[in-house]
Design a protein around this motif. Sequence first.
Motif, PDB file in Angstrom:
ATOM      1  N   GLY A 183       0.772  -1.223   0.000  1.00  0.00           N
ATOM      2  CA  GLY A 183       0.000   0.000   0.000  1.00  0.00           C
ATOM      3  C   GLY A 183       0.809   1.282   0.000  1.00  0.00           C
ATOM      4  N   GLY A 184       2.125   1.194   0.056  1.00  0.00           N
ATOM      5  CA  GLY A 184       2.960   2.393   0.042  1.00  0.00           C
ATOM      6  C   GLY A 184       3.141   2.936  -1.360  1.00  0.00           C
ATOM      7  N   ASN A 185       3.894   3.999  -1.458  1.00  0.00           N
ATOM      8  CA  ASN A 185       4.163   4.605  -2.765  1.00  0.00           C
ATOM      9  C   ASN A 185       5.590   4.341  -3.209  1.00  0.00           C
ATOM     10  OD1 ASN A 185       1.705   5.592  -3.400  1.00  0.00           O
ATOM     11  ND2 ASN A 185       2.085   7.666  -2.731  1.00  0.00           N
ATOM     12  N   ASP A 186       6.113   3.181  -2.928  1.00  0.00           N
ATOM     13  CA  ASP A 186       7.486   2.864  -3.312  1.00  0.00           C
ATOM     14  C   ASP A 186       7.523   1.616  -4.188  1.00  0.00           C
ATOM     15  OD1 ASP A 186       6.692   1.154  -1.326  1.00  0.00           O
ATOM     16  OD2 ASP A 186       8.558   1.245  -0.212  1.00  0.00           O
ATOM     17  N   CYS A 187       6.686   1.628  -5.202  1.00  0.00           N
ATOM     18  CA  CYS A 187       6.628   0.457  -6.065  1.00  0.00           C
ATOM     19  C   CYS A 187       6.410   0.887  -7.510  1.00  0.00           C
ATOM     20  CB  CYS A 187       5.515  -0.480  -5.614  1.00  0.00           C
ATOM     21  SG  CYS A 187       3.921   0.292  -5.505  1.00  0.00           S
ATOM     22  N   VAL A 188       6.316  -0.081  -8.353  1.00  0.00           N
ATOM     23  CA  VAL A 188       6.072   0.141  -9.782  1.00  0.00           C
ATOM     24  C   VAL A 188       4.593  -0.099 -10.036  1.00  0.00           C
ATOM     25  CG1 VAL A 188       6.577  -0.739 -12.089  1.00  0.00           C
ATOM     26  CG2 VAL A 188       8.401  -0.567 -10.401  1.00  0.00           C
ATOM     27  N   GLU A 189       4.008   0.754 -10.854  1.00  0.00           N
ATOM     28  CA  GLU A 189       2.621   0.569 -11.270  1.00  0.00           C
ATOM     29  C   GLU A 189       2.613   0.106 -12.721  1.00  0.00           C
ATOM     30  OE1 GLU A 189       0.105   3.840  -8.834  1.00  0.00           O
ATOM     31  OE2 GLU A 189       1.367   4.622 -10.440  1.00  0.00           O
ATOM     32  N   VAL A 190       1.598  -0.658 -13.071  1.00  0.00           N
ATOM     33  CA  VAL A 190       1.469  -1.150 -14.437  1.00  0.00           C
ATOM     34  C   VAL A 190       0.083  -0.799 -14.965  1.00  0.00           C
ATOM     35  CG1 VAL A 190       0.687  -3.457 -13.739  1.00  0.00           C
ATOM     36  CG2 VAL A 190       1.770  -3.146 -15.958  1.00  0.00           C
ATOM     37  N   ALA A 191       0.027  -0.505 -16.237  1.00  0.00           N
ATOM     38  CA  ALA A 191      -1.239  -0.297 -16.936  1.00  0.00           C
ATOM     39  C   ALA A 191      -1.144  -1.062 -18.246  1.00  0.00           C
ATOM     40  CB  ALA A 191      -1.479   1.185 -17.202  1.00  0.00           C
ATOM     41  N   PHE A 192      -2.205  -1.740 -18.593  1.00  0.00           N
ATOM     42  CA  PHE A 192      -2.194  -2.507 -19.830  1.00  0.00           C
ATOM     43  C   PHE A 192      -2.707  -1.650 -20.977  1.00  0.00           C
ATOM     44  CE2 PHE A 192      -2.342  -5.574 -16.388  1.00  0.00           C
ATOM     45  CZ  PHE A 192      -1.185  -6.263 -16.675  1.00  0.00           C
ATOM     46  N   THR A 193      -1.966  -1.698 -22.061  1.00  0.00           N
ATOM     47  CA  THR A 193      -2.308  -0.939 -23.257  1.00  0.00           C
ATOM     48  C   THR A 193      -2.836  -1.915 -24.302  1.00  0.00           C
ATOM     49  OG1 THR A 193      -0.106  -1.175 -24.217  1.00  0.00           O
ATOM     50  CG2 THR A 193      -0.453   0.700 -22.748  1.00  0.00           C
ATOM     51  N   GLY A 194      -3.211  -1.425 -25.423  1.00  0.00           N
ATOM     52  CA  GLY A 194      -3.717  -2.299 -26.477  1.00  0.00           C
ATOM     53  C   GLY A 194      -2.678  -3.255 -27.023  1.00  0.00           C
ATOM     54  N   ASP A 195      -1.400  -2.895 -26.901  1.00  0.00           N
ATOM     55  CA  ASP A 195      -0.347  -3.733 -27.482  1.00  0.00           C
ATOM     56  C   ASP A 195       0.768  -4.063 -26.500  1.00  0.00           C
ATOM     57  OD1 ASP A 195       0.582  -1.162 -27.313  1.00  0.00           O
ATOM     58  OD2 ASP A 195       1.449  -1.113 -29.312  1.00  0.00           O
ATOM     59  N   GLY A 196       0.475  -4.054 -25.204  1.00  0.00           N
ATOM     60  CA  GLY A 196       1.485  -4.387 -24.208  1.00  0.00           C
ATOM     61  C   GLY A 196       1.144  -3.790 -22.863  1.00  0.00           C
ATOM     62  N   ALA A 197       2.150  -3.195 -22.233  1.00  0.00           N
ATOM     63  CA  ALA A 197       1.969  -2.624 -20.902  1.00  0.00           C
ATOM     64  C   ALA A 197       2.816  -1.366 -20.769  1.00  0.00           C
ATOM     65  CB  ALA A 197       2.365  -3.637 -19.836  1.00  0.00           C
ATOM     66  N   ALA A 198       2.460  -0.555 -19.797  1.00  0.00           N
ATOM     67  CA  ALA A 198       3.244   0.629 -19.458  1.00  0.00           C
ATOM     68  C   ALA A 198       3.584   0.536 -17.978  1.00  0.00           C
ATOM     69  CB  ALA A 198       2.459   1.903 -19.752  1.00  0.00           C
ATOM     70  N   LEU A 199       4.796   0.937 -17.626  1.00  0.00           N
ATOM     71  CA  LEU A 199       5.267   0.885 -16.242  1.00  0.00           C
ATOM     72  C   LEU A 199       5.668   2.277 -15.803  1.00  0.00           C
ATOM     73  CD1 LEU A 199       7.601  -2.110 -16.970  1.00  0.00           C
ATOM     74  CD2 LEU A 199       5.483  -2.260 -15.681  1.00  0.00           C
ATOM     75  N   ARG A 200       5.370   2.608 -14.532  1.00  0.00           N
ATOM     76  CA  ARG A 200       5.779   3.902 -13.994  1.00  0.00           C
ATOM     77  C   ARG A 200       6.087   3.774 -12.508  1.00  0.00           C
ATOM     78  NH1 ARG A 200       0.196   7.507 -13.811  1.00  0.00           N
ATOM     79  NH2 ARG A 200      -0.765   6.393 -12.065  1.00  0.00           N
ATOM     80  N   ASP A 201       6.796   4.745 -11.994  1.00  0.00           N
ATOM     81  CA  ASP A 201       7.161   4.817 -10.584  1.00  0.00           C
ATOM     82  C   ASP A 201       6.002   5.433  -9.813  1.00  0.00           C
ATOM     83  OD1 ASP A 201       8.253   5.332  -8.073  1.00  0.00           O
ATOM     84  OD2 ASP A 201      10.066   6.269  -8.857  1.00  0.00           O
ATOM     85  N   SER A 202       5.495   4.731  -8.811  1.00  0.00           N
ATOM     86  CA  SER A 202       4.345   5.245  -8.066  1.00  0.00           C
ATOM     87  C   SER A 202       4.678   6.498  -7.260  1.00  0.00           C
ATOM     88  CB  SER A 202       3.779   4.167  -7.139  1.00  0.00           C
ATOM     89  OG  SER A 202       4.720   3.801  -6.159  1.00  0.00           O
ATOM     90  N   LYS A 203       5.955   6.708  -6.939  1.00  0.00           N
ATOM     91  CA  LYS A 203       6.357   7.912  -6.199  1.00  0.00           C
ATOM     92  C   LYS A 203       6.313   9.153  -7.081  1.00  0.00           C
ATOM     93  CE  LYS A 203      10.418   6.503  -4.880  1.00  0.00           C
ATOM     94  NZ  LYS A 203      10.611   5.192  -5.384  1.00  0.00           N
TER      95      LYS A 203
END
Length: 68
Positions: A19-39
Amino acid sequence: MTDMELSGLTWRKSSYSGGGNDCVEVAFTGDGAALRDSKNPTAGALAVPAAEWDVLLEAARAGVLNPH
């Protein structure tokens, strides 16, 4: 990916993140995924094609990416 494309995605964190903000977030796109820093979600994201996302998941499940 542009800011507009990123804003339209649904971002998720792993249930193992604690539940913290020190991780990677993922979102699925039409042709793969996107990753970002939750911080720092406005800093941009890394777009990963579907085939590379599959390889990344396979390596994580096999423990190849485990730093311990």
